[in-house]
Design an enzyme around this catalytic site. Structure first.
Site, PDB file in Angstrom:
ATOM      1  N   ASP A 326      35.377  45.689  36.726  1.00  0.00           N
ATOM      2  CA  ASP A 326      36.452  45.483  35.759  1.00  0.00           C
ATOM      3  C   ASP A 326      36.680  46.755  34.939  1.00  0.00           C
ATOM      4  O   ASP A 326      35.753  47.511  34.657  1.00  0.00           O
ATOM      5  CB  ASP A 326      36.077  44.337  34.816  1.00  0.00           C
ATOM      6  CG  ASP A 326      37.165  44.050  33.807  1.00  0.00           C
ATOM      7  OD1 ASP A 326      38.216  43.537  34.226  1.00  0.00           O
ATOM      8  OD2 ASP A 326      36.972  44.359  32.618  1.00  0.00           O
ATOM      9  N   GLU A 380      39.133  47.326  39.904  1.00  0.00           N
ATOM     10  CA  GLU A 380      40.323  46.890  39.164  1.00  0.00           C
ATOM     11  C   GLU A 380      40.853  48.136  38.444  1.00  0.00           C
ATOM     12  O   GLU A 380      40.371  48.510  37.391  1.00  0.00           O
ATOM     13  CB  GLU A 380      39.950  45.795  38.164  1.00  0.00           C
ATOM     14  CG  GLU A 380      41.154  45.137  37.515  1.00  0.00           C
ATOM     15  CD  GLU A 380      41.143  45.219  35.994  1.00  0.00           C
ATOM     16  OE1 GLU A 380      42.018  44.606  35.371  1.00  0.00           O
ATOM     17  OE2 GLU A 380      40.280  45.909  35.422  1.00  0.00           O
TER      18      GLU A 380
END
EC number: 2.4.1.18
Length: 666
Positions: A326, A380
């Protein structure tokens, strides 16, 4: 260093050759500096040394707290008192150690550290704790001794990832059930795993696994990096979930948040030893301006050791099959990529990139594949940094995939801003297939981001309030018919153009009507919107089952002939006014008529002489369509003139319909 393939494959990168090579060399030098002849996997085992362990019939607890002057172990076993026999000994280089006889602590005991530093003191949850629990009444967090007598026995220890392209089912344990409460690992294993298996997905991406104090953070404000969230159950119950998924042939990956950490000081790493700079940068660089969190210092060997050990821990102790990292953009750029468009290559190669984070990612990806060559590593990342999902040997950072974050943004913008009659199908094809040829991407129409309160899922944007009143099969409604038709077409287009992998967030496959709103002060701490209403999908009198049935058939079609594993997506035809788009991938021909009202008879798709049969048709009544097309026919091309002229496949294309045809014969 020789010229990387990354540059050979993209001539536009040639002006930046020296910068790219310097970055790679700096990363290599950093790795050699910290390893000192070790392998990455040998280096990344801090969790086996630090934290609480049983060694030779005694407890041994170690910690790294360089600014500390005293550390005491406090807990239920000593009435939370700072007693001399529970005082740590300083062993040098910022390290502390305590040895206790085995009877001093028992499985299940709650404990914490009391850490002193010059001018201050604080209770701390150990940084390397592998079990952290919160009291239901006081809401206080503590570490917990976790040493069950029986070691977990894996039933599917030889499980390996297949060669299939990842078909990812993004899920959240706590909100996976129907009740307005936090659900458990066991409930997910029992109730949701079979649904995912039946839906055909081969990979589960679990959110919010590492412990996080605020449930509403969706797991992105991590406090204890080595502790699976206890609000969902025990570590063994999580392992059982992973084990049973493996028994179904399903991989399990988790969201890994190494981009930042929660600021909490008692139950987090904030000012752990009295300083912020122990784990994080000091000053403005150490605080994320948008996330209210602390940013790690990737230049410190001890921080790299902590984070790489965290990767090895999850891969080995819980046998996860990889990670979706992330906040990669936030890590890579000093400005976190905030407010930057990244419209030219100069944006990637100016002074704005953080070399320390760049080096960390190369080490992290090398470690992942050193431990498990078949593991998945997904970034991401929204800037589009060249080389992100390219191997280190070819000049990249080594991720296997990047998230195609522009695809859901494109669909939302199209639905919001352009009327159906003006959809540019050529642009749709471009947006769905636009990627670097040397990288793989995870394509998706929507993820959890689009389901959060304040945003809208695709189905809600298409149908809106009519979802509350007109979803029974015996209730005709034009808005609902439009929404169901486009929902199927959008997802089919996204999957069939996917650049390596495909992702869906749980419930979106059947058009889940509720947004996600975690308990918070603004909603009176309600759990009403942190759940998934599977009964809507199961109720055959409602239209939701049409969407789930279509999704299941679509996924099965993709798996049958390894659709996504076929790299080439070849444009065949598009017509802006008719809103017709056609392309091929492997043996499959995809034809879309996005026009809202215009059905087309004997519409010619230019192809070589061949025969096709329909294998998927969004207009079938079992998918909520009108059954206007005969799926049993074999469709053969026809020459426009003599036998050597251009051949056309003549098709009936009803409005808002997509067809998938499979080439017959060789």
């Amino acid at each position: 260093m020789k010229l990387p393939n990354l540059i050979k494959n993209d001539s536009y990168l040639e002006p930046f050759t020296s910068i790219i090579i310097d970055r790679l060399q700096t990363a290599k030098d950093k790795e050699q500096e910290i390893l000192r002849g070790q392998s990455l996997s040998d280096f990344a085992q801090g969790h086996k040394w630090y934290g609480l362990h049983r060694e030779k019939n005694q407890w041994v607890i170690r910690d790294w707290a360089p600014n500390a002057t005293e550390i005491y172990l406090i807990g239920e076993f000593n009435n939370w008192q700072e007693l001399p026999e529970y005082a740590f000994n300083f062993t040098g280089s910022g390290n502390w150690e305590l040895r206790l006889s085995q009877e001093k602590m028992s499985h299940g005991d709650l404990f914490a550290f009391s850490i002193y530093w010059e001018g201050g003191q604080g209770k701390r949850i150990p940084a390397w704790a592998n079990r952290v629990v919160q009291d239901d009444y006081t809401k206080i967090f503590n570490a917990q001794v976790w040493a069950p007598e029986k070691e977990f026995k894996w039933k599917h220890s030889k499980f390996q990832r297949s060669a299939e392209a990842p078909l990812i089912y993004e899920a959240h344990i706590g909100m996976a059930g129907e009740d307005a409460r936090v659900h458990t690992y066991n409930e997910f294993r029992t109730n949701i795993l079979p649904r995912i298996q039946q839906a055909g997905y081969n990979t589960i991406q679990l959110m919010a696994i590492p412990e996080h104090p605020y449930y509403g953070s969706f797991g992105y404000h991590v406090s204890s990096f080595f502790a699976p969230s206890s609000r969902f159950g025990t570590p063994e119950e999580l392992k059982q979930l992973v084990d049973e998924a493996h028994g179904m042939g399903i991989l399990v990956i988790i969201d890994l948040v190494h981009s930042h950490a929660v600021k909490n000081e008692v139950e987090g790493l904030g000012k752990y030893d009295g300083t912020r700079w122990q784990f994080f940068h000091d000053g403005p660089k150490g605080e994320h301006p948008a996330w209210d969190s602390y940013c790690f210092n990737y230049g410190k060997t001890e921080v790299i050791h902590f984070l790489l050990s965290n990767i090895r821990y999850w891969l080995e102790d819980f046998r996860f099959d990889g990670f979706r990292f992330d906040g990669v953009t936030s890590m890579l750029y000093f400005d976190h990529g905030l407010g930057k468009a990244f419209t030219c290559y100069d944006d990637y190669f100016n002074a704005g990139l953080d070399q320390e984070a760049f080096s960390y990612f190369i080490m992290a990806n090398r470690l992942i594949h050193e431990i498990n060559p078949n593991a998945l590593s997904i970034a991401e990342e929204m800037s589009g940094l060249p080389g992100l999902a390219t191997s280190y040997n070819d000049g990249g950072l080594g991720f296997d995939y990047r998230m195609a974050m522009g695809v859901p943004d494109f669909w939302i913008k199209l639905i919001k801003e352009v009327s159906d009659e003006k959809w540019d199908v050529g642009n749709i094809f471009y947006e769905l297939t636009s990627k670097r040829m040397d990288e793989k991407v995870v394509s998706y129409a929507e993820s959890h981001d689009q389901a959060l309160v304040g945003d809208k899922t695709i189905i809600f944007r298409l149908i809106d309030k009519e979802m509350y009143f007109s979803m029974r099969k015996d209730q005709p409604n034009l808005a609902v018919e439009r929404g169901i038709a486009l929902h199927k077409m959008i997802r089919l287009a996204t999957l069939s153009c996917a650049g390596g992998a495909y992702l869906n967030f749980m419930g979106n496959e059947f058009g889940h009507p509720e947004w996600i709103d975690f308990p918070r002060e603004g909603n009176n701490w309600s759990y009403a919107h942190t759940r998934r209403l599977w009964s809507l999908e199961d109720n055959k009198e409602l239209k939701y089952c049409w969407l789930s049935d279509f999704d299941r058939e679509m996924i099965a079609m993709a798996k049958k002939d390894k659709l996504i594993e076929t790299p080439e997506v070849n444009w065949v035809h598009d017509h802006k006014e008719n809103e017709v788009l056609a392309y091929t991938r492997g043996k499959y021909l995809f034809v879309f008529n996005f026009h809202p009202t215009q059905s087309l008879v004997d519409y010619g798709i230019p192809l070589e002489a061949s025969k096709y049969k329909i294998v998927l048709n969004t207009d079938e009544d079992r998918f909520g369509g009108q059954n206007r097309i005969d799926n049993q026919l074999i469709y053969g091309t026809h020459p426009s003139g003599d036998a050597n002229s251009q051949h056309y496949l003549l098709l009936y294309l009803p409005a808002r319909t997509a067809l998938v045809l499979k080439k017959q014969g060789k």
